[in-house]
Every structure is written in C-alpha cells, then in structure tokens.
Write a protein that holds these residues in place. Structure first.
Motif, PDB file in Angstrom:
ATOM      1  N   ASN A   1      27.546  -6.481 -30.549  1.00  0.00           N
ATOM      2  CA  ASN A   1      26.668  -5.374 -30.942  1.00  0.00           C
ATOM      3  C   ASN A   1      26.177  -5.564 -32.371  1.00  0.00           C
ATOM      4  O   ASN A   1      26.153  -4.626 -33.172  1.00  0.00           O
ATOM      5  N   TYR A   2      25.812  -6.792 -32.697  1.00  0.00           N
ATOM      6  CA  TYR A   2      25.301  -7.226 -34.005  1.00  0.00           C
ATOM      7  C   TYR A   2      26.372  -7.258 -35.090  1.00  0.00           C
ATOM      8  O   TYR A   2      26.105  -7.707 -36.205  1.00  0.00           O
ATOM      9  N   GLN A   3      27.587  -6.797 -34.810  1.00  0.00           N
ATOM     10  CA  GLN A   3      28.639  -6.783 -35.816  1.00  0.00           C
ATOM     11  C   GLN A   3      29.326  -8.141 -35.886  1.00  0.00           C
ATOM     12  O   GLN A   3      29.628  -8.749 -34.867  1.00  0.00           O
ATOM     13  N   LYS A   4      29.567  -8.590 -37.105  1.00  0.00           N
ATOM     14  CA  LYS A   4      30.331  -9.807 -37.333  1.00  0.00           C
ATOM     15  C   LYS A   4      31.697  -9.414 -37.889  1.00  0.00           C
ATOM     16  O   LYS A   4      31.859  -8.363 -38.482  1.00  0.00           O
ATOM     17  N   GLY A   5      32.675 -10.270 -37.713  1.00  0.00           N
ATOM     18  CA  GLY A   5      34.023  -9.884 -38.107  1.00  0.00           C
ATOM     19  C   GLY A   5      34.571  -8.897 -37.094  1.00  0.00           C
ATOM     20  O   GLY A   5      34.266  -8.947 -35.896  1.00  0.00           O
ATOM     21  N   LEU A   6      35.386  -7.952 -37.552  1.00  0.00           N
ATOM     22  CA  LEU A   6      35.961  -6.940 -36.670  1.00  0.00           C
ATOM     23  C   LEU A   6      34.858  -6.016 -36.160  1.00  0.00           C
ATOM     24  O   LEU A   6      34.153  -5.381 -36.943  1.00  0.00           O
ATOM     25  N   ALA A   7      34.689  -5.947 -34.841  1.00  0.00           N
ATOM     26  CA  ALA A   7      33.657  -5.104 -34.234  1.00  0.00           C
ATOM     27  C   ALA A   7      34.295  -3.878 -33.610  1.00  0.00           C
ATOM     28  O   ALA A   7      35.319  -3.975 -32.932  1.00  0.00           O
ATOM     29  N   VAL A   8      33.687  -2.718 -33.836  1.00  0.00           N
ATOM     30  CA  VAL A   8      34.146  -1.470 -33.238  1.00  0.00           C
ATOM     31  C   VAL A   8      33.048  -0.964 -32.320  1.00  0.00           C
ATOM     32  O   VAL A   8      31.898  -0.809 -32.747  1.00  0.00           O
ATOM     33  N   CYS A   9      33.374  -0.705 -31.074  1.00  0.00           N
ATOM     34  CA  CYS A   9      32.369  -0.348 -30.079  1.00  0.00           C
ATOM     35  C   CYS A   9      32.730   0.976 -29.408  1.00  0.00           C
ATOM     36  O   CYS A   9      33.901   1.254 -29.149  1.00  0.00           O
ATOM     37  N   THR A  10      31.696   1.763 -29.112  1.00  0.00           N
ATOM     38  CA  THR A  10      31.898   3.045 -28.438  1.00  0.00           C
ATOM     39  C   THR A  10      31.161   3.116 -27.110  1.00  0.00           C
ATOM     40  O   THR A  10      31.272   4.114 -26.410  1.00  0.00           O
ATOM     41  N   GLY A  11      30.402   2.099 -26.764  1.00  0.00           N
ATOM     42  CA  GLY A  11      29.636   2.122 -25.523  1.00  0.00           C
ATOM     43  C   GLY A  11      29.491   0.727 -24.954  1.00  0.00           C
ATOM     44  O   GLY A  11      30.464  -0.027 -24.868  1.00  0.00           O
ATOM     45  N   ASP A  12      28.259   0.383 -24.560  1.00  0.00           N
ATOM     46  CA  ASP A  12      27.991  -0.933 -23.995  1.00  0.00           C
ATOM     47  C   ASP A  12      28.319  -2.032 -25.001  1.00  0.00           C
ATOM     48  O   ASP A  12      28.182  -1.849 -26.218  1.00  0.00           O
ATOM     49  N   ILE A  13      28.732  -3.158 -24.471  1.00  0.00           N
ATOM     50  CA  ILE A  13      29.070  -4.307 -25.316  1.00  0.00           C
ATOM     51  C   ILE A  13      28.063  -5.418 -25.053  1.00  0.00           C
ATOM     52  O   ILE A  13      27.929  -5.892 -23.921  1.00  0.00           O
TER      53      ILE A  13
ATOM     54  N   THR B   1      27.155  13.826 -38.467  1.00  0.00           N
ATOM     55  CA  THR B   1      27.812  12.527 -38.341  1.00  0.00           C
ATOM     56  C   THR B   1      28.658  12.252 -39.573  1.00  0.00           C
ATOM     57  O   THR B   1      28.188  12.435 -40.705  1.00  0.00           O
ATOM     58  N   ILE B   2      29.877  11.810 -39.355  1.00  0.00           N
ATOM     59  CA  ILE B   2      30.758  11.348 -40.423  1.00  0.00           C
ATOM     60  C   ILE B   2      31.202   9.932 -40.056  1.00  0.00           C
ATOM     61  O   ILE B   2      31.804   9.720 -39.003  1.00  0.00           O
ATOM     62  N   TYR B   3      30.885   8.981 -40.906  1.00  0.00           N
ATOM     63  CA  TYR B   3      31.236   7.596 -40.613  1.00  0.00           C
ATOM     64  C   TYR B   3      32.663   7.291 -41.056  1.00  0.00           C
ATOM     65  O   TYR B   3      33.127   7.790 -42.082  1.00  0.00           O
TER      66      TYR B   3
ATOM     67  N   MET C   1      28.914   1.012 -38.377  1.00  0.00           N
ATOM     68  CA  MET C   1      28.561  -0.322 -37.928  1.00  0.00           C
ATOM     69  C   MET C   1      27.644  -1.027 -38.918  1.00  0.00           C
ATOM     70  O   MET C   1      27.636  -2.252 -38.997  1.00  0.00           O
ATOM     71  N   ALA C   2      26.850  -0.265 -39.643  1.00  0.00           N
ATOM     72  CA  ALA C   2      25.996  -0.864 -40.659  1.00  0.00           C
ATOM     73  C   ALA C   2      26.858  -1.480 -41.755  1.00  0.00           C
ATOM     74  O   ALA C   2      27.962  -1.029 -42.035  1.00  0.00           O
ATOM     75  N   GLN C   3      26.333  -2.508 -42.379  1.00  0.00           N
ATOM     76  CA  GLN C   3      27.086  -3.216 -43.400  1.00  0.00           C
ATOM     77  C   GLN C   3      27.391  -2.296 -44.584  1.00  0.00           C
ATOM     78  O   GLN C   3      26.616  -1.402 -44.912  1.00  0.00           O
TER      79      GLN C   3
END
Length: 705
Positions: free
Chosen positions: A20-32, A232-234, A356-358
């Motif tokens: 999902n465009y994430q590099k390193g540790l990726a955290v996902c909440t939906g489709d992969i 939203t709270i990141y 997810m944003a850098q």
C-alpha cells in the motif's frame, strides 16, 4: 556467443518493495496491494512472471503463495485479505526475466493488520473512551487534566476575535496546566522471558517524543501528523523488539501542544483553539518465546510530571530549562514517587487511523556561513524596531539557506545561564532578525542545566528562517569578558516531510538549475504535516496551492502517501452542505469571504485526478467520489444561470496604489466559474469510472447547459 553468455549471466534484483505504498513496517486496515521494481544489468530485460509468498512473522507459517504467475505487472498487485494476528506477517517476491530466469527473493517486508477504530462513547463513566477496536483495545487517552476541568472553550476562533472582551472572558478561566508540556512514564517487567517480537502503537497530541529505556523511538519530528482531530487522529507504529530488555523496562512520553492545543500566551499566535490539553494513547504488544504475551496500555496507572519545556507553541517558539531535567526519568528503577497519577481524559473524538504518510524529520543541517556582532550603538534602536529588549551581548549568524526548521546549539556554561535565539528570513536596518512580516514574537530560550557540554534543539515549534540571532552567548574562540555561555556548534535544522525525491533536474544554464533548486527548497519548507502556505506566519493548509503546483509536486516528490493524506484532511473538513473550506484542517475560521472559495475547494476534485494521471491509481477518485459529488453539487447550488460568483478569485493581485491581494484584474465570476466548469468535466469522468450512469448524465447536462 558473447551476447548469449552475458544474457545468461544477467543479474536481476528486486527493489522498492512496498505494501500500500508503505516501505518498511506497513500497517493496513483494508485491501492489501503490493508493488516492486525489477532491476537488470541487461538492456531490454523485463519481468515475465512473479511469485509472492506471505508467511506469519515469528512462526514462519505459510499464509499465501501465489505460485508462479505469468504477468508483467508489478504494481497494485492485490492479495487475499489477511486477518489481524499477534505477530503480523512477512511478504516477499521473486520474478522471472525475459529468458525465464528467476531472481533471488526480495527482502521481506513486515505487515501489521489493524481494524478501524471508533471512539466507544457508551462508556459514560469514564472520561476517556476505551478504544476497544484499536490494536486490541483497552487503551485510554491520558494526560494531566481533562478539557472540562481545564475550562477550555469549544469552537474555532479567528485572530480577529483576540482583542474582543467576550473572547477574553472565554479564555481567562482556563487552567494554565492545560498548556504545559508534560512527561508520562510507566515501568514494567518482562520477567526474564525471551521476547520474540514487540510492537507499539502510539498517538500523542499535539506532538510526542517517546523513549524506551532511555532511547528515542523513531526519528520523527512533530509526530503524529496534524489532522482534523475531531474526525481523525493519526497513530504511529514501531517495531520495538530490539529496544526492550527481558527484565525491567521504562517507557516515557514527552508531550507538547502543536495545533491540537493553540493557546496564545505572551508570544505570537495566528489563532487560538484547543481540542484539549496534551494527551496520549498507547498500546504495546509483547510476545514471548513460550507462547505467552503481554500488553502495556495507557491508563491512569501511569505517572506524569511537568517537563523541562516551560513554554511551547507552534507559533510562538519554545523555552527549555535544563535544570529541570530529572536524570534517569526514562530508565527503569527511577523514583517517581513525587510524580502525579495520570488522568483519563476525553480525547478529541476522532477515529484512530494509522499514519501512512511519511513522517516529518530533520532532513538536513546547515552551519554558519558568516556572522557579526550587533554594535553597541545599535542595541537601543534594534530594541525599538523589534519591540523587544535586545541584549547588548548579541551576534547574528547567516546560515546561508532559507528553510523551515529550528536552530540547534552545543553549548557549555554555568547552570542558570539563559541563551535566547530569534530566527528570521530577513534582517532589519539595525542588523537583527526582522519578524515584522512573519509573526512576532517567536523565539527560543535555553537555560543551561550543568557545567558540562549540552546539546539542544526545540521539540514542538519551528519557523521559516535564514538568520539566527543569538543573545547572551559567544562563539567558541571569541573574547568572553562577561563569562557568557560558549557555543561550540550552531546549526539550522531543515525540517520537512520525508517523502522521497522522485526526480532531479540539472541544466547547463546555472540560472535554470538555481531556479529549480529555489522552488524545490520552497516546496520542501512547506511540506510539513500539510502543505502550508508559509512556515511561520500562518502554517495553515491553504488548498489552492496544492493543485496549482500539483504537477511540480508530483514530478519532484513521491506523493503516493502524502497526497491521500491531503485529501483525507479535506473530506474530514468538508461541511454538511458540501462546502470545502479554503484551509484543511480548518483550525480557524476567517469568515465567509476567506472560508469559501471555489479555487481552493476544487482541490478535492482536481488533485485526485492529478494523482491518477501520475500514478495510474484511481483509488483517490473512487473512494472519495461521494465527497467530490457533494462539493460539485454545492457549487451548483451557489450558481445562478451556470455562473458561480463567490470567492477570492485570482488571488494574489498586485494593485498599484491600492491594497494588493484581492482579485482586481480579473472578474471573480470568471475565475470561479472556470473552476466550476473544470470540476464538472472531471466529475463526469469520475462518474464513468465508478459506473454511475445517472450521475454522469446529471453532470453532463449541467456542463452542456
């Protein structure tokens, strides 16, 4: 023969794996969706097939094997949904080249699955909703004081209201504890067990800095990213396996205000609004080799104390008293008996979302290019011009680069000696920092805590500057008749979002190369948690710039994660009638004239298409289609005979002999309607992409009429 041998020996490598465009540790909440790139040392090589393997982290249990699939595709590869589990997952890929030769497996990437989390307001007996859907549940927002106890006013307030009596009456009763920086801490033991993996999820508002056993977790500044906190709270996710001891451990979290809690105080501030006092929510999940596990969560069993940061404001700067540092507070076996129990607080109401944003980081450092003392006969006039008392022991350093960030000093002096630093983009005629056009007073204070060498930079404030004005200190090697603190190193820290560069430009004509660099530096300075209009006076996410310089942003930087965050800010801020404010998040209202303008709000419609055209990814359009329709419908409701006549128009007009800014040279209805028509064109395309024929016909009729 030789060419055949080269082809047979060709080396192919898999790089830039992402989830999902994430590099390193990726955290996902939906489709992969997975992606990668193939590199080959042979020209005209290509991928002909791939194989993806997903295993469970720690156990190595195979979860998914795509087997060999004939395909040239290497982006947006969707795999079956993964269930939330204790250890997370690892995935890797290998490919086959044009000759059918397989590559080595790529490096593994870790994936953590999280469910969506909404505040559970059914728990009315607790100030802080337990976020049961979040990372296993059980964590509470904690701090030093609740919003209700602090008497913090509700609402968003304009700077035009600062001097109004009713406004002062709202804020006069506010408890000063609510604006203080605090440190929260917790100790725990792993009982000598061997740790297989440990993961921590944390959000600290406005911003936090977390330490485990004396070491900082991550390398972010101003974490988490700003948001519309009521929506939203990141939170950030870290693998902390290697930071934990099998025995005793200590967690500490330093909190500052950021945009979550803007209280004016005695320094500059563009606005005043508060979602609550500094607070945090955290969960750490630890797994052991014997199959057991433990969770550490934020709750009222934590302790807190005031931090050495005696003042912090996103607008006004920061003050730090190193004498207040409690040595060992971030290590086990610290005596915190004098600390107070943490308080469960209300939270801001937003949905907890993985960031997810850098992150924003210190990306570059710049040293002194030149410097000069402030002449003694200029001190009085400098004080008068800057409306503050300038120390007679002042020097001004030119750092050679205009940037967004803060200074960093390495200094030695006596406990209690205080150094003041001001920063600015320009100097006035007296040769000191001129903040007249960029928001004054903004400054940093550092009080020395020991007779050893100390290094410090601010944690929760930044500014746009080139020059650093240093008061009551001298540079190493310079005469020091007053025994002032001695600075052995002075740097400016360039702080911006860590999204990678996507291209470079160099030309034989130095003018073009320098112009490109100038623009790139300006864009970087404003790539913070949001795309700001400026890094000092406002620091707000004015939206028109996002699509106007969109092509430049997409060509120069990796916007795959940053752009969706911008759109999330917009949809979180969108009003019930579909109107999109000119700033997102909308921390302040400037009134109807400045709040609602089609050239700004149309970013919601235009930027997802810029994203699609750059990356071939339609998800920003399809996921935000309802919000886009609501905005176009709003513009339609404001139109008369197809003409939209409100807004700021072609901002910023320079008018000779008049007030610049407001649209003078081009009719506002022309500019507003042009954006409305463009929005109608795009929303028709969007309707076709989502397969909504009814909407397509509706917007086509509006466009053609």
């Amino acid at each position: 023969m030789a060419l055949a041998a080269i082809s047979a020996d060709a080396k192919i490598t898999i790089t830039n794996t992402n989830c999902n465009y994430q590099k390193g540790l990726a955290v996902c909440t939906g489709d992969i969706r997975l992606g990668w790139q193939m590199q080959s040392d042979v020209n005209d090589d290509k991928q002909t097939a791939y194989q993806i393997l997903v295993t469970e982290n720690v156990t190595g249990k195979k979860v998914y094997n795509s087997k060999k699939k004939k395909s040239e595709e290497s982006q947006f590869i969707t795999i079956p949904k993964l269930k939330q589990n204790r250890h997370g997952y690892l995935w890797k890929v290998r490919v086959w080249d044009k000759d059918g030769k397989p590559s080595e497996w790529s490096r593994e990437q870790q994936i953590r699955i999280q469910t969506k989390s909404y505040p559970d307001h059914s728990n009315k007996g607790n100030h802080s909703p337990l976020h049961r859907g979040w990372v296993g549940g059980g964590a509470s927002f904690i701090g030093a004081i609740t919003k209700s106890a602090a008497k913090l006013p509700e609402g968003r307030f304009s700077n035009a209201e600062f001097k109004k009596d009713y406004f002062k009456e709202k804020w006069n009763p506010v408890d000063t504890l609510s604006s203080k920086s605090i440190i929260l801490r917790k100790e725990f033991s792993n009982g000598g067990k061997k740790i297989t993996d440990a993961i921590v999820y944390i959000s600290g508002m406005g911003h936090y800095e977390m330490h485990i056993n004396g070491k900082k977790v991550g390398d972010s500044e101003f974490a988490p990213l700003w948001s519309e906190y009521s929506k939203t709270i990141y939170y950030n996710t870290y693998d902390v396996t290697d930071m934990l001891s099998s025995g005793d451990n200590a967690i500490s979290v330093l909190l500052g205000n950021g945009f979550f809690n803007v209280q004016r105080g005695t320094r500059y501030s563009k606005l005043m609004t508060s979602f609550g006092a500094p607070q945090m929510i955290m969960r750490m999940d630890i797994n052991y080799s014997d199959g057991t596990s433990k969770s550490i969560v934020s709750d009222p069993t934590w302790k807190y104390a005031l931090s050495p940061i005696t003042f912090n404001s996103i607008y006004g700067g920061e003050s730090y008293d190193a004498r207040l540092v409690q040595k060992g507070f971030d290590l086990p076996d610290f005596n915190d008996s004098a600390w107070k129990n943490a308080v469960a607080v209300e939270g801001a109401g937003g949905e907890l979302e993985p960031q997810m944003a850098q992150p924003v980081k210190i990306m570059e450092h710049f040293g002194i290019k030149s410097w000069q003392y402030l002449p003694a006969d200029s001190v009085a006039s400098a004080s008068a011009k800057t409306k503050r008392t300038v120390s007679p022991h002042t020097f001004v350093a030119d750092m050679g680069q205009n940037l967004a960030g803060f200074p960093e000093i390495t200094v030695k002096g006596k406990p209690g000696q205080k150094i003041t630093m001001l920063v600015s983009e320009n100097l006035n005629k007296q040769g000191v920092c001129d903040q007249r056009q960029t928001g004054r007073q903004h400054f940093y204070e550092y009080t020395i805590g020991s007779d050893t060498t100390e290094t410090w930079h601010p944690r929760f404030s930044y500014y746009g500057f080139r020059y650093i004005q240093v008061e009551d200190a001298v540079l190493e090697g310079e005469p020091n008749p007053y025994n002032l603190p001695v600075i052995s190193k002075l740097q400016s820290c360039f702080v911006y979002n860590s999204a990678e560069e996507g291209s470079s430009f160099e030309c034989s004509n130095p003018l073009f190369s320098q112009t490109h660099r100038l623009i790139e530096r300006a864009e970087r300075s404003n790539m913070q948690s949001v795309m700001t209009d400026c890094p000092h006076r406002e620091k707000l996410g004015w939206l028109e710039q996002d699509h106007l310089v969109g092509p430049s942003l997409f060509y120069n930087f990796d916007m795959t994660l940053y752009c969706p965050k911008i759109i999330r800010d917009i949809t979180d801020t969108q009003k019930s009638d579909g109107m999109v404010p000119t700033t997102a998040p909308q921390y302040v209202s400037f009134g109807n004239l400045f709040d609602d303008s089609p050239e700004w709000g149309s970013t919601l419609v235009i930027m997802p298409f810029q994203y699609y055209e750059q990356y071939g990814d339609s998800t920003l359009i399809t996921r935000n289609y309802p919000a886009m329709c609501r905005y176009v419908d709003y513009l339609t409701s404001r139109s008369k005979d197809g003409i939209v006549s409100h807004g700021l128009g072609d901002w910023y007009d320079v008018v000779e002999g008049g007030k610049s800014g407001f649209c003078k040279n081009t009719p506002i209805p022309l500019v507003a309607t042009a954006h409305y028509i463009y929005d109608l064109q795009l929303i028709q395309r969007a309707a076709r992409m989502v397969g909504n024929k009814t909407d397509e016909e509706k917007y086509s009729a509006l466009y053609n009429n």
